[in-house]
Design a protein around this motif. Structure first.
Motif, mmCIF file in Angstrom:
data_model
loop_
_atom_site.group_PDB
_atom_site.id
_atom_site.type_symbol
_atom_site.label_atom_id
_atom_site.label_comp_id
_atom_site.label_asym_id
_atom_site.label_seq_id
_atom_site.Cartn_x
_atom_site.Cartn_y
_atom_site.Cartn_z
ATOM 1 N N THR B 8 0.837 -1.194 0.000
ATOM 2 C CA THR B 8 0.000 0.000 0.000
ATOM 3 C C THR B 8 0.873 1.246 0.000
ATOM 4 O O THR B 8 0.630 2.198 -0.739
ATOM 5 C CB THR B 8 -0.914 0.012 1.245
ATOM 6 N N GLY B 9 1.907 1.187 0.835
ATOM 7 C CA GLY B 9 2.832 2.320 0.899
ATOM 8 C C GLY B 9 3.446 2.592 -0.464
ATOM 9 O O GLY B 9 3.485 3.730 -0.942
ATOM 10 N N LEU B 10 3.860 1.503 -1.112
ATOM 11 C CA LEU B 10 4.486 1.639 -2.431
ATOM 12 C C LEU B 10 3.514 2.233 -3.434
ATOM 13 O O LEU B 10 3.863 3.098 -4.229
ATOM 14 C CB LEU B 10 4.926 0.254 -2.931
ATOM 15 N N LEU B 11 2.294 1.738 -3.353
ATOM 16 C CA LEU B 11 1.270 2.229 -4.273
ATOM 17 C C LEU B 11 1.077 3.722 -4.091
ATOM 18 O O LEU B 11 1.039 4.492 -5.042
ATOM 19 C CB LEU B 11 -0.057 1.513 -4.029
ATOM 20 N N ALA B 12 0.988 4.117 -2.817
ATOM 21 C CA ALA B 12 0.776 5.533 -2.503
ATOM 22 C C ALA B 12 1.927 6.345 -3.087
ATOM 23 O O ALA B 12 1.731 7.376 -3.735
ATOM 24 C CB ALA B 12 0.701 5.715 -0.991
ATOM 25 N N LEU B 13 3.134 5.826 -2.867
ATOM 26 C CA LEU B 13 4.309 6.491 -3.425
ATOM 27 C C LEU B 13 4.166 6.653 -4.930
ATOM 28 O O LEU B 13 4.454 7.696 -5.500
ATOM 29 C CB LEU B 13 5.544 5.620 -3.154
ATOM 30 N N GLY B 14 3.699 5.577 -5.533
ATOM 31 C CA GLY B 14 3.493 5.576 -6.980
ATOM 32 C C GLY B 14 2.586 6.717 -7.391
ATOM 33 O O GLY B 14 2.866 7.455 -8.328
ATOM 34 N N ALA B 17 4.242 10.060 -7.168
ATOM 35 C CA ALA B 17 5.120 10.209 -8.331
ATOM 36 C C ALA B 17 4.278 10.534 -9.553
ATOM 37 O O ALA B 17 4.619 11.382 -10.363
ATOM 38 C CB ALA B 17 5.891 8.916 -8.566
ATOM 39 N N PHE B 18 3.151 9.869 -9.625
ATOM 40 C CA PHE B 18 2.273 10.025 -10.770
ATOM 41 C C PHE B 18 1.785 11.468 -10.885
ATOM 42 O O PHE B 18 1.882 12.086 -11.938
ATOM 43 C CB PHE B 18 1.103 9.042 -10.612
ATOM 44 N N SER B 19 1.303 12.031 -9.765
ATOM 45 C CA SER B 19 0.793 13.410 -9.872
ATOM 46 C C SER B 19 1.934 14.350 -10.246
ATOM 47 O O SER B 19 1.752 15.301 -10.990
ATOM 48 C CB SER B 19 0.113 13.874 -8.586
ATOM 49 N N GLY B 20 3.119 14.035 -9.731
ATOM 50 C CA GLY B 20 4.289 14.826 -10.100
ATOM 51 C C GLY B 20 4.480 14.811 -11.611
ATOM 52 O O GLY B 20 4.605 15.853 -12.247
ATOM 53 N N ALA B 21 4.400 13.610 -12.152
ATOM 54 C CA ALA B 21 4.613 13.445 -13.592
ATOM 55 C C ALA B 21 3.578 14.242 -14.382
ATOM 56 O O ALA B 21 3.887 14.857 -15.391
ATOM 57 C CB ALA B 21 4.518 11.969 -13.961
ATOM 58 N N LEU B 22 2.368 14.230 -13.859
ATOM 59 C CA LEU B 22 1.286 14.933 -14.547
ATOM 60 C C LEU B 22 1.550 16.422 -14.630
ATOM 61 O O LEU B 22 1.410 17.042 -15.669
ATOM 62 C CB LEU B 22 -0.016 14.745 -13.788
ATOM 63 N N THR B 23 1.928 16.960 -13.490
ATOM 64 C CA THR B 23 2.200 18.390 -13.426
ATOM 65 C C THR B 23 3.295 18.718 -14.439
ATOM 66 O O THR B 23 3.205 19.665 -15.195
ATOM 67 C CB THR B 23 2.690 18.770 -12.008
ATOM 68 N N TRP B 24 4.270 17.815 -14.471
ATOM 69 C CA TRP B 24 5.382 18.019 -15.382
ATOM 70 C C TRP B 24 4.878 18.100 -16.831
ATOM 71 O O TRP B 24 5.187 19.018 -17.558
ATOM 72 C CB TRP B 24 6.390 16.873 -15.226
ATOM 73 N N VAL B 52 -9.020 7.915 -13.607
ATOM 74 C CA VAL B 52 -7.920 7.110 -14.151
ATOM 75 C C VAL B 52 -6.992 6.654 -13.019
ATOM 76 O O VAL B 52 -6.537 5.519 -12.983
ATOM 77 C CB VAL B 52 -7.162 7.906 -15.240
ATOM 78 N N LYS B 53 -6.745 7.552 -12.065
ATOM 79 C CA LYS B 53 -5.893 7.212 -10.924
ATOM 80 C C LYS B 53 -6.494 6.104 -10.071
ATOM 81 O O LYS B 53 -5.793 5.271 -9.531
ATOM 82 C CB LYS B 53 -5.740 8.459 -10.024
ATOM 83 N N THR B 54 -7.811 6.129 -9.916
ATOM 84 C CA THR B 54 -8.432 5.225 -8.955
ATOM 85 C C THR B 54 -9.007 3.964 -9.591
ATOM 86 O O THR B 54 -9.403 3.054 -8.880
ATOM 87 C CB THR B 54 -9.556 5.945 -8.190
ATOM 88 N N MET B 55 -9.065 3.905 -10.912
ATOM 89 C CA MET B 55 -9.654 2.720 -11.546
ATOM 90 C C MET B 55 -8.610 1.784 -12.139
ATOM 91 O O MET B 55 -8.958 0.890 -12.889
ATOM 92 C CB MET B 55 -10.660 3.136 -12.618
ATOM 93 N N GLY B 56 -7.363 2.003 -11.821
ATOM 94 C CA GLY B 56 -6.356 1.000 -12.174
ATOM 95 C C GLY B 56 -5.796 1.063 -13.581
ATOM 96 O O GLY B 56 -5.077 0.144 -13.983
ATOM 97 N N CYS B 57 -6.070 2.125 -14.325
ATOM 98 C CA CYS B 57 -5.555 2.170 -15.700
ATOM 99 C C CYS B 57 -4.028 2.035 -15.733
ATOM 100 O O CYS B 57 -3.472 1.377 -16.609
ATOM 101 C CB CYS B 57 -5.975 3.450 -16.404
ATOM 102 N N HIS B 58 -3.363 2.665 -14.742
ATOM 103 C CA HIS B 58 -1.895 2.604 -14.719
ATOM 104 C C HIS B 58 -1.381 1.195 -14.464
ATOM 105 O O HIS B 58 -0.267 0.862 -14.860
ATOM 106 C CB HIS B 58 -1.340 3.545 -13.649
ATOM 107 N N ASP B 59 -2.177 0.389 -13.782
ATOM 108 C CA ASP B 59 -1.720 -0.976 -13.486
ATOM 109 C C ASP B 59 -1.285 -1.684 -14.759
ATOM 110 O O ASP B 59 -0.334 -2.457 -14.752
ATOM 111 C CB ASP B 59 -2.841 -1.801 -12.840
#
Lengths: 357, 199
Positions: B8-14, B17-24, B52-59
């Motif tokens: 869970t911790g890793l996922l949260a980290l992910g 990172a993801f929102s960071g990437a988006l802003t970028w 998209v963040k909560t429905m697993g598309c990134h998985d």
């Protein structure tokens, strides 16, 4: 409380059911074969209740349901097909747009698929006040009765080639071909019923006495909005040679339902519309030449696959996909599991000759 | 249990990172790229980003890599699908028994009774992504379970039957968000049919 609500609901439903039966009966004329629909916009449970037969029992076809045969037929794995149309007496087809006829409420179409004389499936399209209703009926083993197939479709109802089965389409598959935004029946158009029939049409069937054609529709006064010279200048695919005409006719009926430049896949693949073909078929053919396709032909360099490469059948995605009956590549993607050899031969010859008009 | 917390911790980290990437992307991608022709509604894009963040598309649509703390989505390639340069060998045959399918290290290629499927490039690249799609294409795909809303069946493990339950408004929002991404050229391989598919 809940029970009362439910009771009231049941009464409303029952009244609704009557209204529909009555309405279908009325619009169809006093003595027309009625559609026995339990709920509006739900096709009847049995084929015999759609008004196809004389006495509501599978058997003799009611004479008001007239047979017809389009000049360019859709390939369905070599199954035998019969088609009938019922047009409510006294009602006209709005033919103002020659390539998008609007049918009167009460119109019904049936298409029956048989193998070696035994009926397998009958598809039913019905124009109601709120739009088109599509359903498919699956025949029993003895061919005595057909019941509405499950919404999800029925896979593999009969073997059409070793290990390959004909499937009854699901409800969503009906709309995949007939359209979602403006659903319509297929194969009953001015071009398809034209008296200027293509003698080279692939799997072309003969028009027999008693069939509906453009001529009979005009004679019956069914096409009041149509142009005055419809019969003296009947629609025909304008192509500079007979082979191109037959190829375009085949593509129109086998690809054009989806690849019509409208809707979900407007931007993908070819655009093959009757409206363009009757004006300048050669131009439609030329547009296929060199047109890039997202689907990649195996072995062709990345990004270089095209729909038609004159002189090179193996580098023409249209043909490569017509030859395939693997799910990932075959065209059409549904409704067929056996390739159409006659059509593949025609299109191969046409591409191999190396010139597109 | 401890492992679960770690995941869970890793996922949260992910996700961080993801929102960071988006802003970028949002800040840097704008001038250089060919933007989608459609006007994107900001509220819909925001709602779509959340979905998209909560429905697993990134998985499945973002390739995963092995990081120092285990597998994690490579957000520099967010939603670009199976990488074209990550060529998969033919899947090894499975021994008889209950194991039915295999997944690539990136979680972007899957082998099973359906053959081999590769996750799609969801960025609006015209040639290799969803650049030529309209919201109608996307909605039809989810509702019919067919490729581009009309073609072959969409293959597992794409959970179309789950997303078909979304409201049409949410489907539009997801699509609006995907169209707001910077287009990335990545031609995902076509699926491979199972051996018994024939001709």
């Amino acid at each position: 409380m809940t029970r009362r609500v439910r009771g009231a609901f049941a009464v409303v439903l029952a009244a609704w059911g009557c209204a529909v039966t009555l309405q279908a009966g009325l619009t169809a004329g006093a003595d027309a074969p009625p559609v026995v629909a339990p709920v509006p916009d739900l096709a009847p449970a049995r084929l015999a209740e759609t008004g196809l037969y004389v006495d509501g029992q599978a058997g003799a076809i009611d004479a008001r349901n007239q047979p017809f045969t389009p000049q360019y037929v859709l390939w369905t794995d070599g199954l035998e097909k019969q088609r009938w149309v019922y047009l409510p007496p006294g009602e006209a087809i709005d033919a103002t747009d020659e390539h998008a006829w609007e049918f009167p409420v009460g119109t019904r179409f049936w298409k029956q698929f048989s193998r070696q004389g035994r009926p397998v499936e009958t598809r039913f399209s019905w124009r109601t006040a709120s739009g088109w209703v599509f359903a498919s009926y699956m025949w029993n083993e003895d061919g005595t009765d057909a019941r509405r197939a499950d919404e999800a479709g029925v896979p593999g109802v009969i073997e059409v080639a070793p290990g390959r089965g004909h499937s009854i389409p699901s409800q969503t598959d009906c709309t995949a071909c007939h359209g979602t935004e403006r659903p319509s029946p297929l194969g009953f158009t001015a071009l398809q019923l034209s008296s200027d029939r293509d003698p080279h049409a692939v799997h072309g069937e003969a028009v027999t006495p008693g069939m509906v054609t453009l001529d009979t529709l005009v004679a019956e006064g069914r096409l009041p909005g149509a142009r005055a010279d419809l019969l003296t200048r009947p629609p025909r695919i304008r192509a500079s040679d007979p082979e191109t005409r037959a190829v375009l006719g085949y593509l129109a009926s086998n690809c054009g339902a989806c690849h019509n430049g409208r809707g979900e896949i407007a931007a993908f693949g070819p655009t093959i519309r009757e409206a363009d073909l009757v004006v300048d078929g050669d131009a439609v053919a030329r547009a296929l030449v060199g047109q890039r396709t997202k689907w990649q032909i195996p072995g062709v360099p990345d990004g270089e696959s095209v729909l038609v490469a004159p002189g090179d059948p193996d580098a023409s995605a249209v043909l490569v996909r017509m030859r395939s009956r693997r799910p990932s590549s075959q065209m059409p993607p549904l409704g067929t599991v056996v390739r159409d050899e006659a059509a593949v031969d025609l299109v191969t010859r046409w591409i191999a000759r190396g010139r597109v008009p | 249990m401890a492992r679960h917390t770690l995941t869970t911790g890793l996922l949260a980290l992910g996700f961080v990172a993801f929102s960071g990437a988006l802003t970028w992307h949002g800040l840097n991608a704008a001038p250089a790229v060919d933007r989608p022709a459609v006007e994107l509604d900001a509220a819909a894009v925001e709602r779509g980003a959340y979905l998209v963040k909560t429905m697993g598309c990134h998985d499945c649509h973002t390739p995963w890599t092995m990081g120092p703390r285990g597998p994690e989505p490579d957000m520099s390639r967010a939603l670009t699908g199976h990488p074209a340069d990550f060529v998969m060998p033919p899947p090894p045959p499975l021994p008889p028994g209950p194991w039915l399918w295999l997944g690539a290290a990136t979680n972007t290629a899957f082998a099973g009774p359906w053959g081999v499927s590769f996750t799609a490039n969801l960025t609006p690249d015209k040639e290799t992504g969803l650049g030529n799609w309209t919201a109608e294409t996307f909605i039809a795909m989810l509702k019919t379970g067919r490729h581009e809303g009309k073609g072959r069946a969409v293959l597992p493990p794409m959970p179309v039957q789950v997303y078909a339950e979304l409201t049409e408004e949410d489907m539009r929002a997801v699509f609006a968000y995907l169209q707001s991404l910077a287009p990335v050229h990545n031609r995902v391989p076509q699926p491979i049919d199972p051996p018994e598919a024939g001709q």
